[in-house]
Design a protein around this motif. Structure first.
Motif, PDB file in Angstrom:
ATOM      1  N   GLY A  97       0.790  -1.217   0.000  1.00 29.96           N
ATOM      2  CA  GLY A  97       0.000   0.000   0.000  1.00 29.96           C
ATOM      3  C   GLY A  97       0.822   1.266   0.000  1.00 29.96           C
ATOM      4  O   GLY A  97       0.280   2.365  -0.154  1.00 29.96           O
ATOM      5  N   LEU A  98       2.140   1.143   0.176  1.00 31.17           N
ATOM      6  CA  LEU A  98       3.024   2.297   0.222  1.00 31.17           C
ATOM      7  C   LEU A  98       3.737   2.455  -1.111  1.00 31.17           C
ATOM      8  O   LEU A  98       4.057   1.467  -1.775  1.00 31.17           O
ATOM      9  CB  LEU A  98       4.063   2.128   1.340  1.00 31.17           C
ATOM     10  CG  LEU A  98       3.533   1.842   2.747  1.00 31.17           C
ATOM     11  CD1 LEU A  98       4.707   1.525   3.676  1.00 31.17           C
ATOM     12  CD2 LEU A  98       2.747   3.031   3.270  1.00 31.17           C
ATOM     13  N   LEU A 102       6.816  -2.290  -2.686  1.00 28.48           N
ATOM     14  CA  LEU A 102       7.254  -3.523  -3.336  1.00 28.48           C
ATOM     15  C   LEU A 102       8.776  -3.609  -3.361  1.00 28.48           C
ATOM     16  O   LEU A 102       9.351  -4.693  -3.195  1.00 28.48           O
ATOM     17  CB  LEU A 102       6.690  -3.586  -4.754  1.00 28.48           C
ATOM     18  CG  LEU A 102       6.770  -4.934  -5.474  1.00 28.48           C
ATOM     19  CD1 LEU A 102       6.134  -6.039  -4.647  1.00 28.48           C
ATOM     20  CD2 LEU A 102       6.108  -4.844  -6.849  1.00 28.48           C
ATOM     21  N   GLY A 103       9.449  -2.466  -3.567  1.00 28.78           N
ATOM     22  CA  GLY A 103      10.914  -2.441  -3.522  1.00 28.78           C
ATOM     23  C   GLY A 103      11.430  -2.799  -2.135  1.00 28.78           C
ATOM     24  O   GLY A 103      12.419  -3.538  -1.993  1.00 28.78           O
ATOM     25  N   LEU A 104      10.770  -2.277  -1.102  1.00 28.55           N
ATOM     26  CA  LEU A 104      11.151  -2.635   0.269  1.00 28.55           C
ATOM     27  C   LEU A 104      10.957  -4.130   0.502  1.00 28.55           C
ATOM     28  O   LEU A 104      11.785  -4.773   1.160  1.00 28.55           O
ATOM     29  CB  LEU A 104      10.311  -1.840   1.274  1.00 28.55           C
ATOM     30  CG  LEU A 104      10.529  -0.325   1.335  1.00 28.55           C
ATOM     31  CD1 LEU A 104       9.524   0.323   2.283  1.00 28.55           C
ATOM     32  CD2 LEU A 104      11.956  -0.012   1.784  1.00 28.55           C
ATOM     33  N   SER A 105       9.876  -4.683  -0.037  1.00 34.86           N
ATOM     34  CA  SER A 105       9.614  -6.116   0.120  1.00 34.86           C
ATOM     35  C   SER A 105      10.719  -6.935  -0.527  1.00 34.86           C
ATOM     36  O   SER A 105      11.206  -7.919   0.058  1.00 34.86           O
ATOM     37  CB  SER A 105       8.267  -6.471  -0.511  1.00 34.86           C
ATOM     38  OG  SER A 105       7.234  -5.709   0.052  1.00 34.86           O
ATOM     39  N   ALA A 217      13.346   7.362  -0.105  1.00 34.59           N
ATOM     40  CA  ALA A 217      13.655   8.674  -0.686  1.00 34.59           C
ATOM     41  C   ALA A 217      13.105   8.776  -2.108  1.00 34.59           C
ATOM     42  O   ALA A 217      12.557   9.824  -2.500  1.00 34.59           O
ATOM     43  CB  ALA A 217      15.162   8.906  -0.671  1.00 34.59           C
ATOM     44  N   ILE A 218      13.224   7.711  -2.894  1.00 36.58           N
ATOM     45  CA  ILE A 218      12.654   7.715  -4.246  1.00 36.58           C
ATOM     46  C   ILE A 218      11.134   7.871  -4.173  1.00 36.58           C
ATOM     47  O   ILE A 218      10.525   8.616  -4.963  1.00 36.58           O
ATOM     48  CB  ILE A 218      13.024   6.424  -4.989  1.00 36.58           C
ATOM     49  CG1 ILE A 218      14.516   6.365  -5.277  1.00 36.58           C
ATOM     50  CG2 ILE A 218      12.249   6.321  -6.306  1.00 36.58           C
ATOM     51  CD1 ILE A 218      14.953   5.119  -6.000  1.00 36.58           C
ATOM     52  N   ALA A 219      10.515   7.166  -3.212  1.00 33.97           N
ATOM     53  CA  ALA A 219       9.066   7.247  -3.067  1.00 33.97           C
ATOM     54  C   ALA A 219       8.613   8.666  -2.737  1.00 33.97           C
ATOM     55  O   ALA A 219       7.523   9.089  -3.147  1.00 33.97           O
ATOM     56  CB  ALA A 219       8.601   6.282  -1.982  1.00 33.97           C
ATOM     57  N   LYS A 225       7.895   6.482  -9.952  1.00 30.47           N
ATOM     58  CA  LYS A 225       8.839   5.408 -10.273  1.00 30.47           C
ATOM     59  C   LYS A 225       8.615   4.166  -9.421  1.00 30.47           C
ATOM     60  O   LYS A 225       9.083   3.080  -9.771  1.00 30.47           O
ATOM     61  CB  LYS A 225      10.278   5.893 -10.088  1.00 30.47           C
ATOM     62  CG  LYS A 225      10.713   6.968 -11.076  1.00 30.47           C
ATOM     63  CD  LYS A 225      12.181   7.307 -10.887  1.00 30.47           C
ATOM     64  CE  LYS A 225      12.645   8.324 -11.925  1.00 30.47           C
ATOM     65  NZ  LYS A 225      14.090   8.649 -11.764  1.00 30.47           N
ATOM     66  N   VAL A 226       7.917   4.329  -8.292  1.00 30.11           N
ATOM     67  CA  VAL A 226       7.701   3.208  -7.370  1.00 30.11           C
ATOM     68  C   VAL A 226       6.259   3.229  -6.864  1.00 30.11           C
ATOM     69  O   VAL A 226       6.004   3.406  -5.679  1.00 30.11           O
ATOM     70  CB  VAL A 226       8.703   3.263  -6.184  1.00 30.11           C
ATOM     71  CG1 VAL A 226      10.090   2.865  -6.617  1.00 30.11           C
ATOM     72  CG2 VAL A 226       8.723   4.665  -5.565  1.00 30.11           C
ATOM     73  N   PRO A 227       5.277   3.040  -7.732  1.00 30.21           N
ATOM     74  CA  PRO A 227       3.870   3.177  -7.329  1.00 30.21           C
ATOM     75  C   PRO A 227       3.426   2.063  -6.385  1.00 30.21           C
ATOM     76  O   PRO A 227       3.973   0.955  -6.409  1.00 30.21           O
ATOM     77  CB  PRO A 227       3.124   3.093  -8.666  1.00 30.21           C
ATOM     78  CG  PRO A 227       4.024   2.307  -9.555  1.00 30.21           C
ATOM     79  CD  PRO A 227       5.422   2.687  -9.153  1.00 30.21           C
ATOM     80  N   PRO A 228       2.425   2.354  -5.552  1.00 29.59           N
ATOM     81  CA  PRO A 228       1.899   1.315  -4.655  1.00 29.59           C
ATOM     82  C   PRO A 228       1.004   0.331  -5.409  1.00 29.59           C
ATOM     83  O   PRO A 228       0.591   0.577  -6.540  1.00 29.59           O
ATOM     84  CB  PRO A 228       1.086   2.121  -3.632  1.00 29.59           C
ATOM     85  CG  PRO A 228       0.660   3.346  -4.394  1.00 29.59           C
ATOM     86  CD  PRO A 228       1.786   3.657  -5.345  1.00 29.59           C
ATOM     87  N   ILE A 229       0.703  -0.788  -4.770  1.00 31.61           N
ATOM     88  CA  ILE A 229      -0.239  -1.753  -5.328  1.00 31.61           C
ATOM     89  C   ILE A 229      -1.650  -1.176  -5.195  1.00 31.61           C
ATOM     90  O   ILE A 229      -2.010  -0.661  -4.123  1.00 31.61           O
ATOM     91  CB  ILE A 229      -0.139  -3.105  -4.587  1.00 31.61           C
ATOM     92  CG1 ILE A 229       1.245  -3.715  -4.777  1.00 31.61           C
ATOM     93  CG2 ILE A 229      -1.208  -4.073  -5.075  1.00 31.61           C
ATOM     94  CD1 ILE A 229       1.443  -5.010  -4.011  1.00 31.61           C
TER      95      ILE A 229
END
Length: 459
Positions: A97-98, A102-105, A217-219, A225-229
């Motif tokens: 949701g963030l 997904l990158g953190l996952s 930081a990218i978020a 570039k890093v959209p949530p689900i």
């Protein structure tokens, strides 16, 4: 010219390896060729070759090295039984949701896979196959997705427990004893794999933390570039936490038990790896993904990797005997001690050479061939063995991530779709390389990041 034979031997081996010949046979074969040359030129005493059977016997009877196939078995079982795939899906739902979730996952699952396998190639390929299509489908930037996967895959170099640290611990321990004996200390202390595991914990967690901070930081700066689900694809709270409890908790518990038993001194690395292997089988059975065919595949993969490791170790032992017989260790010692800058200059040069060798040789070859030559010399300069071991691991981890020859880049390129260019992969890893260099600099400036925890736990 005769006194440079050790240097010619090293160069010859490097050329043979670049020609594509198998590592183990290249090391042993090149060494034996030069031993024959040295015998006829009366520059090599064949009595050194009489130690080969004892070296091989020592390798095969080393209880610590039995942990290698067991850790490999544990990691491959977790991979082939789809546990890694379930971990990624679960972590993706937790953070999905963030922006950047997904990158953190991927980073956190990469850390868990690193702790269970410790094999860079296996982790990168697994993460590439499982997470890259998902990240691209969710609208992630190709640079961010590929960089995150490559960086997370190389965590197997530094996150314990891993076979990389097991191998490095055995070599650093032997080098430390050799350094003490060279200084006339005839009751040498030693270090254990547990020391290296503890020494790697803080730098490894700092590295993972900085990876996560970069993605956050990218978020914040470029969330597109890093959209949530999307909300309609996320599971409801109760269902999600049940999935976390059943999917995420058991593998984490297994890793904690394996690592904790080693650090607490309850079990040796070999005993803990045995428990981990049985635990991986039980997890696969509980999740109903275990079968005789999977067990056969896991055992086949484990046998292949284990045979490769031990053959390289035997070949490297023959090489090191011949190299010492030519006086190569004395040549290297004189060169390093005469460098300007003293200890700093010697460490800097060795790290630079290892970094460059990491473009062409795997960690196993460097561990068995290069480290036994330079580590006793560096350790005789009163360097801490745990600090040196962690510096080497971080240095090679950075090398495996650096364009244009980094191994993890090749591994990901092999499984990435053609729509992702090699240049995008290169651009994606650059921020993570900067983070790696920052952590290496921190460890060089504050050695206690690696040495403090082992001293607190073991005194």
């Amino acid at each position: 010219m005769i006194e440079l034979l050790p240097l010619f031997l090293f160069i010859f081996v490097f050329i043979v390896l670049l020609a594509g010949y198998p590592v183990a046979f290249s090391l042993a074969g090149s060494a034996l060729i030069f031993a024959v040359i040295g015998y006829f030129t009366e520059t090599f005493d064949p009595v050194f070759l009489e130690a080969i059977p004892n070296r091989i016997q020592g390798i095969l009877s080393n209880e610590l090295l039995i942990a290698i196939p067991l850790f490999i078995f544990m990691g491959v079982m977790l991979e082939k039984s789809k546990i890694a795939e379930e971990l990624l899906d679960t972590m993706g739902q937790v953070f999905g949701g963030l922006a950047g979730g997904l990158g953190l996952s991927v980073t956190l699952v990469g850390m868990l896979l690193a702790a269970s396998t410790g094999i860079v190639g296996a982790t990168v390929v697994t993460m590439g196959l499982l997470s890259l299509p998902t990240m691209m489908r969710r609208g992630y930037s190709a640079e961010v997705a590929t960089g995150t996967i490559c960086a997370s895959g190389t965590l197997g170099q530094i996150i314990p427990p891993s076979i990389v640290l097991v191998l490095l611990g055995d070599v650093i321990s032997s080098s430390y004893q050799q350094a003490q004996l060279d200084q006339g200390i005839f009751a040498p202390d030693s270090i254990t794999v547990g020391d290296l595991f503890l020494g790697a914990l803080i730098p490894g967690l700092i590295l993972v933390g900085l990876y996560c901070i970069y993605l956050i930081a990218i978020a914040v700066v470029a969330p597109e570039k890093v959209p949530p689900i999307p909300a309609d694809e996320r599971k409801v709270s109760k269902e999600l936490w049940m999935q976390v409890l059943t999917v995420l908790f058991p593998p984490i518990l297994l890793i904690i038990l394996v690592l904790g038993s080693i650090l607490a001194g309850i079990a040796t690395p070999t005993e803990a790896a045995s428990v981990g292997s049985v635990g991986a089988i039980i997890l696969a059975w509980v999740k109903r993904t275990f079968s005789i065919q999977i067990l056969r595949d896991v055992m086949h993969s484990t046998t292949e990797v284990t045979a490769m490791v031990f053959m390289i170790l035997i070949g490297a032992s023959v090489f090191s005997l011949v190299f010492r017989g030519f006086g190569g260790d004395d040549l290297v010692r004189e060169f390093l001690t005469d460098l300007p800058g003293g200890v700093f200059g010697a460490v800097l040069l060795v790290m630079l050479v290892m970094f460059l060798l990491g473009f062409f040789l795997d960690f196993i070859e460097i561990t068995f061939v290069v480290i036994p030559i330079v580590a006793p010399i560096l350790l005789s300069m009163d360097l801490d063995p745990v600090w040196l071991g962690i510096m080497i691991a971080l240095n090679l981890q950075t090398s495996f991530l650096t364009p244009p020859f980094g191994f993890s880049l090749f591994y990901l390129r092999g499984v990435a779709p053609d729509t992702i260019s090699t240049q995008q992969i290169y651009r994606g890893v650059i921020p993570f390389i900067v983070i790696q260099l920052l952590v290496i600099g921190m460890l060089a400036y504050w050695p206690s990041l690696a040495t403090w925890l082992p001293k607190v736990v073991y005194g």
